[in-house]
Write an enzyme that holds these catalytic residues in place. Structure first.
Site, PDB file in Angstrom:
ATOM      1  N   LYS A  50       0.874  -1.255  -0.001  1.00 14.13           N
ATOM      2  CA  LYS A  50       0.064  -0.062   0.050  1.00 14.13           C
ATOM      3  C   LYS A  50       0.882   1.304   0.043  1.00 14.13           C
ATOM      4  O   LYS A  50       0.370   2.283  -0.219  1.00 14.13           O
ATOM      5  CB  LYS A  50      -0.965   0.141   1.376  1.00 14.13           C
ATOM      6  CG  LYS A  50      -1.875  -1.156   1.506  1.00 14.13           C
ATOM      7  CD  LYS A  50      -2.575  -1.224   2.840  1.00 14.13           C
ATOM      8  CE  LYS A  50      -2.857  -2.465   3.268  1.00 14.13           C
ATOM      9  NZ  LYS A  50      -3.385  -2.680   4.717  1.00 14.13           N
ATOM     10  N   ASP A 111      14.840  -0.537   0.160  1.00 15.54           N
ATOM     11  CA  ASP A 111      15.532  -0.849   1.605  1.00 15.54           C
ATOM     12  C   ASP A 111      16.644  -2.075   1.056  1.00 15.54           C
ATOM     13  O   ASP A 111      17.579  -1.634   0.801  1.00 15.54           O
ATOM     14  CB  ASP A 111      14.528  -1.237   2.490  1.00 15.54           C
ATOM     15  CG  ASP A 111      15.164  -1.306   4.004  1.00 15.54           C
ATOM     16  OD1 ASP A 111      15.604  -0.418   4.445  1.00 15.54           O
ATOM     17  OD2 ASP A 111      14.882  -2.525   4.525  1.00 15.54           O
ATOM     18  N   PHE A 160      14.195   4.663   9.904  1.00 17.99           N
ATOM     19  CA  PHE A 160      12.930   3.966   9.619  1.00 17.99           C
ATOM     20  C   PHE A 160      11.999   5.312   9.584  1.00 17.99           C
ATOM     21  O   PHE A 160      11.845   6.046  10.540  1.00 17.99           O
ATOM     22  CB  PHE A 160      12.519   3.007  10.951  1.00 17.99           C
ATOM     23  CG  PHE A 160      11.208   2.549  10.200  1.00 17.99           C
ATOM     24  CD1 PHE A 160      11.365   1.288   9.182  1.00 17.99           C
ATOM     25  CD2 PHE A 160       9.935   2.836  10.513  1.00 17.99           C
ATOM     26  CE1 PHE A 160      10.456   0.589   8.783  1.00 17.99           C
ATOM     27  CE2 PHE A 160       9.008   2.141  10.141  1.00 17.99           C
ATOM     28  CZ  PHE A 160       8.959   1.142   9.234  1.00 17.99           C
ATOM     29  N   ASP A 167       4.419   3.391   6.218  1.00 21.22           N
ATOM     30  CA  ASP A 167       3.663   3.123   7.630  1.00 21.22           C
ATOM     31  C   ASP A 167       4.387   2.563   8.481  1.00 21.22           C
ATOM     32  O   ASP A 167       5.788   1.811   8.225  1.00 21.22           O
ATOM     33  CB  ASP A 167       2.476   2.247   7.281  1.00 21.22           C
ATOM     34  CG  ASP A 167       2.885   0.743   7.194  1.00 21.22           C
ATOM     35  OD1 ASP A 167       3.706   0.494   6.239  1.00 21.22           O
ATOM     36  OD2 ASP A 167       2.416  -0.004   7.896  1.00 21.22           O
TER      37      ASP A 167
HETATM   38  P1  IMP Z   1      13.269  -4.164   0.405  1.00 25.50           P
HETATM   39  O1  IMP Z   1      12.221  -5.234  -0.162  1.00 25.50           O
HETATM   40  O2  IMP Z   1      13.694  -4.410   1.581  1.00 25.50           O
HETATM   41  O3  IMP Z   1      13.743  -3.238  -0.490  1.00 25.50           O
HETATM   42  O4  IMP Z   1      11.667  -3.289   0.918  1.00 25.50           O
HETATM   43  C1  IMP Z   1      10.924  -2.438   0.749  1.00 25.50           C
HETATM   44  C2  IMP Z   1       9.413  -2.318   1.357  1.00 25.50           C
HETATM   45  O5  IMP Z   1      10.090  -2.306   2.712  1.00 25.50           O
HETATM   46  C3  IMP Z   1       9.085  -1.077   1.082  1.00 25.50           C
HETATM   47  O6  IMP Z   1       8.063  -0.979   0.183  1.00 25.50           O
HETATM   48  C4  IMP Z   1       8.312  -0.735   2.438  1.00 25.50           C
HETATM   49  O7  IMP Z   1       6.957  -1.136   2.446  1.00 25.50           O
HETATM   50  C5  IMP Z   1       9.229  -1.227   3.294  1.00 25.50           C
HETATM   51  N1  IMP Z   1      10.126  -0.293   4.168  1.00 25.50           N
HETATM   52  C6  IMP Z   1      11.462  -0.217   4.095  1.00 25.50           C
HETATM   53  N2  IMP Z   1      12.051   0.814   4.627  1.00 25.50           N
HETATM   54  C7  IMP Z   1      11.074   1.272   5.209  1.00 25.50           C
HETATM   55  C8  IMP Z   1      10.715   2.458   6.230  1.00 25.50           C
HETATM   56  O8  IMP Z   1      11.956   3.113   6.824  1.00 25.50           O
HETATM   57  N3  IMP Z   1       9.511   3.006   6.717  1.00 25.50           N
HETATM   58  C9  IMP Z   1       8.514   2.366   6.157  1.00 25.50           C
HETATM   59  N4  IMP Z   1       8.525   1.067   5.264  1.00 25.50           N
HETATM   60  C10 IMP Z   1       9.724   0.769   4.913  1.00 25.50           C
END
Ligand code: IMP
Ligand code: MG
Length: 192
Positions: A50, A111, A160, A167
């Site tokens: 979302k 991330d 974060f 969220d």
């Molecule tokens: P990745 O697959 O680890 O790159 O994660 C990406 C997803 O992690 C994003 O679409 C977010 O939903 C969540 N995410 C990563 N960092 C944050 C943050 O600092 N705040 C909120 N959601 C995060």
């Protein structure tokens, strides 16, 4: 609203900076896809639910080439602030015209890089003509897989963040800015 603001340590990206990044990305997208949309390929903005909804809503208003929109939903962090490391598709994309479709995945933040690298591969295997990626925020220090998005809004430090769609445990998505969440809000068992 006061309660929410109490939970924010500080504003990292304010509304003006977000809008500047959104407009810059929209013009990059216009420039990149002008020829392909003119030659009959469809451009599909594919929002990842979302977290991307607020960004996607603002971004699409500033893109001038013709686009279609759709959404996929992938597994989220749940109540934790740490990625589980695996990607589960909760809502898939079904279209018969993928070979004529250029997909631009729209994410809120990168991330570890796992979500976007997995989805890119997945959509190419499904037969999309091309797959590129766009993210509002990027935390390069957290990368676990080698992945670079094609359009990046703002590079942020390893904090974060919440707001503007992002969220923590389903809260704070409606904040109009991106803020650093106070660490004491995190559950002690899943420290960031
Ligand atoms: P990745 O697959 O680890 O790159 O994660 C990406 C997803 O992690 C994003 O679409 C977010 O939903 C969540 N995410 C990563 N960092 C944050 C943050 O600092 N705040 C909120 N959601 C995060
Ligand atoms: Mg997300």
């Amino acid at each position: 609203m006061a309660k929410v603001i109490d939970d924010i340590e500080r504003v990292l990206v304010d509304e003006t900076e977000i809008l500047t990044a959104v407009k810059r990305i929209a013009s990059e997208i216009d420039a990149y896809y002008r020829d392909s949309t003119a030659s009959g390929k469809k451009l599909l903005l594919l929002g990842i639910l979302k977290g991307s909804v607020v960004f996607m809503g603002d971004l699409m208003k500033h893109i001038t080439v013709p686009v279609e929109i759709d959404f996929m939903k992938v597994s989220s962090y749940g109540r934790s602030t740490k990625s589980s490391g695996s990607v589960n598709i909760m809502l898939d994309l079904f279209r018969s015209d993928l070979p004529q479709t250029d997909i631009l995945i729209i994410e809120d933040i990168i991330d570890s890089g796992r979500t976007l690298s997995y989805l890119t591969e997945y959509l190419l295997l499904k037969g999309a003509h091309s797959v590129r990626t766009c993210t509002l925020l990027d935390k390069p220090q957290r990368r676990e897989v080698d992945f670079k998005a094609d359009h990046v809004g703002i590079i942020i430090p390893d904090e974060f963040v919440v707001g503007y769609g992002l969220d923590y445990a389903e809260r704070y998505r409606t904040l109009p800015y991106i803020g650093i969440l106070k660490p004491e809000i995190y559950n002690s068992s899943n420290k960031y």
